[in-house]
Scaffold this motif. Structure first.
Motif, short mmCIF file in Angstrom:
data_model
loop_
_atom_site.label_atom_id
_atom_site.label_comp_id
_atom_site.label_asym_id
_atom_site.label_seq_id
_atom_site.Cartn_x
_atom_site.Cartn_y
_atom_site.Cartn_z
N LEU A 3 0.71 -7.36 4.54
CA LEU A 3 1.74 -6.93 3.58
C LEU A 3 2.98 -6.38 4.28
CD1 LEU A 3 -0.62 -5.16 1.01
CD2 LEU A 3 0.50 -7.39 0.74
N ASN A 4 2.93 -6.39 5.62
CA ASN A 4 4.06 -5.88 6.43
C ASN A 4 4.38 -4.43 6.06
OD1 ASN A 4 5.96 -6.16 8.48
ND2 ASN A 4 7.58 -6.75 7.03
N LEU A 5 3.34 -3.63 5.97
CA LEU A 5 3.50 -2.23 5.58
C LEU A 5 3.15 -1.32 6.77
CD1 LEU A 5 1.81 -2.24 2.06
CD2 LEU A 5 4.26 -2.16 2.56
N PRO A 6 3.85 -0.19 6.91
CA PRO A 6 3.54 0.76 7.99
C PRO A 6 2.32 1.61 7.62
CG PRO A 6 5.32 1.62 6.66
CD PRO A 6 5.02 0.25 6.12
N ILE A 7 1.70 2.16 8.64
CA ILE A 7 0.58 3.08 8.44
C ILE A 7 0.98 4.44 9.00
CG2 ILE A 7 -1.83 3.60 8.99
CD1 ILE A 7 -2.26 0.60 9.37
N SER A 8 1.00 5.44 8.15
CA SER A 8 1.35 6.79 8.59
C SER A 8 0.12 7.67 8.48
CB SER A 8 2.48 7.35 7.71
OG SER A 8 2.74 8.70 8.04
N SER A 9 -0.50 7.95 9.62
CA SER A 9 -1.73 8.76 9.59
C SER A 9 -1.68 9.83 10.67
CB SER A 9 -2.96 7.87 9.81
OG SER A 9 -2.92 7.27 11.08
N LYS A 10 -2.06 11.04 10.29
CA LYS A 10 -2.18 12.15 11.24
C LYS A 10 -3.64 12.50 11.47
CE LYS A 10 2.31 14.26 10.21
NZ LYS A 10 3.01 15.49 9.77
N ILE A 11 -4.47 12.13 10.51
CA ILE A 11 -5.89 12.41 10.60
C ILE A 11 -6.65 11.10 10.73
CG2 ILE A 11 -7.90 13.42 9.44
CD1 ILE A 11 -5.88 15.51 10.19
N GLU A 12 -7.44 10.96 11.79
CA GLU A 12 -8.26 9.77 11.98
C GLU A 12 -9.70 10.21 12.22
OE1 GLU A 12 -6.80 7.15 14.95
OE2 GLU A 12 -4.92 6.73 13.90
N VAL A 13 -10.60 9.72 11.39
CA VAL A 13 -12.02 10.11 11.48
C VAL A 13 -12.89 8.85 11.43
CG1 VAL A 13 -11.63 12.39 10.50
CG2 VAL A 13 -12.14 10.47 8.98
N GLU A 14 -14.19 9.04 11.55
CA GLU A 14 -15.07 7.88 11.69
C GLU A 14 -15.78 7.47 10.41
OE1 GLU A 14 -19.22 7.04 14.01
OE2 GLU A 14 -17.58 7.85 15.21
N ASP A 15 -16.28 8.44 9.64
CA ASP A 15 -17.14 8.07 8.52
C ASP A 15 -16.53 8.45 7.18
OD1 ASP A 15 -18.79 10.71 7.41
OD2 ASP A 15 -18.10 10.90 9.48
N ASP A 16 -17.07 7.86 6.13
CA ASP A 16 -16.50 7.99 4.78
C ASP A 16 -16.58 9.41 4.23
OD1 ASP A 16 -16.19 4.97 4.34
OD2 ASP A 16 -18.30 5.19 4.87
N LEU A 76 -0.35 -0.79 -2.64
CA LEU A 76 -0.37 -0.35 -1.24
C LEU A 76 1.04 -0.05 -0.74
CD1 LEU A 76 -3.15 -2.59 0.35
CD2 LEU A 76 -3.33 -0.31 -0.65
N GLU A 77 2.04 -0.65 -1.36
CA GLU A 77 3.42 -0.31 -1.03
C GLU A 77 3.68 1.16 -1.34
OE1 GLU A 77 3.24 -4.66 -1.49
OE2 GLU A 77 2.53 -2.98 -2.70
N GLU A 78 3.20 1.61 -2.48
CA GLU A 78 3.37 3.01 -2.87
C GLU A 78 2.53 3.91 -1.96
OE1 GLU A 78 3.22 5.83 -6.89
OE2 GLU A 78 2.51 3.75 -6.96
N LEU A 79 1.33 3.46 -1.63
CA LEU A 79 0.44 4.24 -0.76
C LEU A 79 1.07 4.45 0.62
CD1 LEU A 79 -2.41 5.46 -0.18
CD2 LEU A 79 -3.10 3.17 0.56
N SER A 80 1.80 3.45 1.11
CA SER A 80 2.35 3.52 2.47
C SER A 80 3.42 4.60 2.61
CB SER A 80 2.94 2.16 2.86
OG SER A 80 4.08 1.86 2.06
N HIS A 81 3.91 5.15 1.51
CA HIS A 81 4.90 6.23 1.58
C HIS A 81 4.24 7.61 1.72
CE1 HIS A 81 8.07 3.44 0.75
NE2 HIS A 81 7.58 3.11 -0.44
N HIS A 82 2.92 7.63 1.74
CA HIS A 82 2.20 8.91 1.84
C HIS A 82 1.41 8.95 3.14
CE1 HIS A 82 2.92 10.06 -2.41
NE2 HIS A 82 2.91 8.74 -2.62
N PRO A 83 1.19 10.15 3.67
CA PRO A 83 0.32 10.26 4.86
C PRO A 83 -1.11 9.84 4.51
CG PRO A 83 0.81 12.43 3.98
CD PRO A 83 1.68 11.46 3.23
#
Length: 292
Positions: free
Chosen positions: A211-224, A183-190
């Protein structure tokens, strides 16, 4: 007015005789006379008039008779509907579940339960956890498979199963060649992330905060399904439940190397509420099925 007054009135209107009606109802004639007098007092009009040794309906009595008959008939129909709905073998269950449960788990437990109670009638609803819980609170649902959501103290949450989480990446993304990701690696990606309506969002926030990791998201949706659609079109990566429909999209699912808390899915019902025998049986069936 009450139901007894309606019943006494209808029998008297059909017999047109006080003594005969009192005997049929197994009450005293003064008691019958008092009940009818109270009804007439409440309505403000006479319902009966003397006709020799018998009695007859007045004009207003005829009006009231028609409506009283309809009322008794509707009440009887309501009683029959309720009786059918709570019948231990042929009753009705309004069953709700979150989107990830629709492909496998909800159909399987429904099928297995119908193998035991084949005449059970189900109505189904899929939605996010918050909306399902509100429907449960408002009695539009009897039982639901959901994430835990704060603010529903009147709902009983019982652990049902755990969902494994994976990271999805576009098929041609450089990371798609990996099998495992941190998840550390994932946190470097949008990220393609779940919006505030999703029951998965609080869980993911807890995971990243632990894990004290940031969340970088531009797209937020509801379902899978929508998450997978945006991931497959290159809008970002996503951490999500490992569901069968992942295989239907041009994405790759990667295992997560971090030890994270499991995502628990709950069976929800109303606290301190009437549960029909059939609903109790279905609830216990669900809990036992996933436990085994």
């Amino acid at each position: 007015m009450n139901l007894q007054q309606l019943e006494y009135f209808l029998v008297l209107a059909e017999n047109e005789h006080m003594t005969k009606t009192a005997q049929q109802l197994n009450i005293s004639q003064p008691s019958l006379s008092y009940t009818i007098a109270e009804l007439e007092k409440e309505l403000g009009v006479p319902l009966f008039k003397k006709f020799g040794r018998n009695i007859r309906l007045t004009k207003y009595g005829h009006y009231y008779y028609d409506y009283a008959q309809q009322a008794i008939k509707l009440l009887q129909q309501a009683k029959e509907v309720i009786s059918d709905d709570v019948h231990p073998s042929t009753g009705h269950i309004d069953f709700g579940f979150i989107y990830t449960m629709g492909a496998i788990n909800a159909p399987i437990i429904t099928k297995e339960f119908l193998g035991i109670k084949p005449q059970t009638h189900f109505s189904f609803k899929q939605n996010n956890s918050k909306n399902l819980l509100q429907d449960l609170r408002d009695e539009r649902l009897d039982i639901a498979i959901v994430s835990h959501v704060e603010g529903f103290e009147d709902i009983a949450f019982e652990p049902l199963l755990e969902e494994k989480m994976v990271v999805t990446v576009p098929k041609h993304h450089p990371l798609s060649q990996k099998e495992v990701i941190s998840l550390e690696e994932l946190s470097h990606h949008p990220l393609v992330y779940y919006n505030a309506s999703s029951g998965l969002r609080p869980y993911l926030q807890d995971v990243f905060e632990a894990l004290n990791l940031p969340i970088s998201s531009k797209i937020e949706v509801e379902d899978d399904q929508t998450v997978l659609g945006f991931v497959s079109n290159g809008f970002g990566l996503a951490i999500m439940p490992e569901i069968p429909s992942i295989k239907a999209f041009p994405v790759t699912a990667l295992k997560i190397s971090n030890h994270i808390q499991p995502r628990i899915i709950y069976l929800a019902t109303r606290k301190n509420a009437y549960h029909s025998p059939l609903l109790k049986e279905f609830k216990q069936f669900c809990l036992s099925y996933f436990k085994n």
